[in-house]
Design a protein around this motif. Structure first.
Motif, PDB file in Angstrom:
ATOM      1  N   UNK A   1      32.865  61.835  58.942  1.00 30.29           N
ATOM      2  CA  UNK A   1      32.323  61.544  60.272  1.00 30.29           C
ATOM      3  C   UNK A   1      31.092  62.403  60.537  1.00 30.29           C
ATOM      4  N   UNK A   2      31.185  63.692  60.228  1.00 29.31           N
ATOM      5  CA  UNK A   2      30.046  64.577  60.460  1.00 29.31           C
ATOM      6  C   UNK A   2      28.930  64.323  59.453  1.00 29.31           C
ATOM      7  N   UNK A   3      29.279  63.835  58.260  1.00 32.32           N
ATOM      8  CA  UNK A   3      28.244  63.430  57.307  1.00 32.32           C
ATOM      9  C   UNK A   3      27.473  62.230  57.845  1.00 32.32           C
ATOM     10  N   UNK A   4      28.175  61.328  58.530  1.00 29.34           N
ATOM     11  CA  UNK A   4      27.491  60.177  59.134  1.00 29.34           C
ATOM     12  C   UNK A   4      26.561  60.634  60.250  1.00 29.34           C
ATOM     13  N   UNK A   5      26.967  61.661  60.997  1.00 29.22           N
ATOM     14  CA  UNK A   5      26.082  62.211  62.025  1.00 29.22           C
ATOM     15  C   UNK A   5      24.820  62.782  61.393  1.00 29.22           C
ATOM     16  N   UNK A   6      24.970  63.404  60.232  1.00 29.66           N
ATOM     17  CA  UNK A   6      23.797  63.934  59.526  1.00 29.66           C
ATOM     18  C   UNK A   6      22.817  62.815  59.185  1.00 29.66           C
ATOM     19  N   UNK A   7      23.332  61.688  58.725  1.00 31.82           N
ATOM     20  CA  UNK A   7      22.457  60.557  58.402  1.00 31.82           C
ATOM     21  C   UNK A   7      21.743  60.044  59.653  1.00 31.82           C
ATOM     22  N   UNK A   8      22.444  60.036  60.774  1.00 33.92           N
ATOM     23  CA  UNK A   8      21.867  59.511  62.007  1.00 33.92           C
ATOM     24  C   UNK A   8      20.904  60.483  62.679  1.00 33.92           C
TER      25      UNK A   8
ATOM     26  N   UNK B   1      19.650  71.698  61.885  1.00 33.85           N
ATOM     27  CA  UNK B   1      20.819  71.748  62.763  1.00 33.85           C
ATOM     28  C   UNK B   1      21.960  70.873  62.251  1.00 33.85           C
ATOM     29  N   UNK B   2      21.642  69.638  61.903  1.00 30.70           N
ATOM     30  CA  UNK B   2      22.688  68.715  61.470  1.00 30.70           C
ATOM     31  C   UNK B   2      23.320  69.173  60.162  1.00 30.70           C
TER      32      UNK B   2
END
Length: 343
Positions: free
Chosen positions: A254-261, A300-301
């Motif tokens: 989930x947090x890896x997907x936030x990194x992509x976004x 940050x991400x």
């Protein structure tokens, strides 16, 4: 409102700069909990639930002193719900402040912000209606770290525009590539929704196992040691076939997907040291430190993902070790701790 626009801008600037150092310190602290001796209080802070139960049951005869009293500072694990309540409130306040006072600031990729809200609401519902918390505890220090994480988390999704640029926010958005035409955005959305679905699925499996264990415990009281084991069964189904903690693996995804976004939200420019910070003779030193911290803003991400991965890796290893020692020969030996086929 009581908050002045200047103060809101200053707070946003400071948080924008301090996020990466905060996540790095938290990551190092999480690693340290697995480096110190097994009976050290610092290691106790990373344990909760069943892994904490094993430590306490083996230390009943330990003399009571200052350190051991600190080890007993526990709260109910059902307080996990406070993390998500706190996070939702923090996200709403941050969004409101930015919209009201920092009009040139952007919630860069509002879709990611929305997915974060969805994630926290889902976790809150699971904490209230899915998880079985009977008897589970966590250390108060871990509880405070969780609150701090969700307090600063929304700021990772926000970035101030270039302070040295004369472009308006509308001009910056006009120059950007359309959101849905960016490949990493499509991948990020799919990955986030998939990971959230998988985490919920495996939380349901764990809840069913815990419920069955509690029912068996009532039917067969047994000894105290026997009661401890009866509350848990070997999880099976889904990714439990490959790893002991697929719900942690899903959280990392989930947090890896936030990194992509969020990959392009870092501000390229350096913010000047706020004029309100009068450092006197040591002004140059303050400026040097401030600029050094500014140089990390674009990560940050990545820093957030590092902190989450480190923290959950430590928790996964503790859980995996507990399963191996509790069920011993009956536990699948080919099952990894966190990452399928790897570790």
């Amino acid at each position: 409102m009581i908050i002045s626009p200047d103060f809101a801008v200053l707070c946003c600037q400071v948080m924008d700069v301090l996020l990466v150092p905060c996540y790095l310190v938290l990551s190092l602290a999480a690693l340290a909990t697995n480096i110190v001796p097994s009976d050290h209080i610092f290691r106790e802070l990373a344990r909760h639930g069943k892994t904490l139960l094993r430590v306490h049951s083996s230390n009943n005869s330990t003399p009571v002193d200052g350190m051991n009293l600190m080890k007993q500072w526990m709260v109910d694990k059902r307080y996990f719900s406070h993390f998500y309540i706190f996070g939702i409130i923090s996200a709403c306040v941050v969004a409101m402040v930015f919209h009201t006072f920092v009009r040139q600031a952007e919630i860069l990729n509002g879709l990611a912000f929305g997915l974060l809200i969805l994630h926290m609401i889902r976790r809150l519902v699971e904490c209230l209606y899915v998880h079985k918390w009977e008897g589970s505890k966590m250390h108060v220090a871990g509880y405070l770290v969780g609150l701090f994480h969700y307090l600063i988390l929304p700021f990772t999704f926000i970035s101030l525009p270039d302070c040295n640029s004369v472009e308006t926010s509308d001009e910056i958005l006009t120059q950007r590539q359309p959101l849905m035409s960016q490949p990493q955005v499509i991948i990020g959305i799919i990955l986030c929704l998939f990971a959230q679905t998988q985490q919920h699925r495996h939380h349901m499996i764990l809840a069913e196992i815990r419920q069955r264990g509690n029912e068996e415990k009532k039917l067969e009281p047994g000894s105290a040691a026997r009661k401890s084991v009866q509350k848990y069964h070997i999880p099976r189904g889904g990714l439990f076939h490959y790893v002991s903690c697929p719900h942690y693996f899903a959280e990392i995804l989930i947090y890896a997907s936030f990194l992509l976004l969020l990959r392009d939200i870092g501000s390229a420019s350096l913010l000047l040291l706020p004029a309100e910070w009068n450092c006197g003779p040591s002004l140059s030193l303050c400026e040097s430190w401030w600029q050094a911290l500014n140089s990390l803003k674009g990560w940050k991400a990545e820093a957030l993902l590092l902190w989450v991965t480190t923290n959950l890796s430590v928790s996964a290893w503790n859980s995996h070790s507990w399963y191996l020692s509790t069920f011993q020969g009956s536990y699948p030996q080919n099952r990894k701790a966190l990452i399928p086929f790897v570790w």
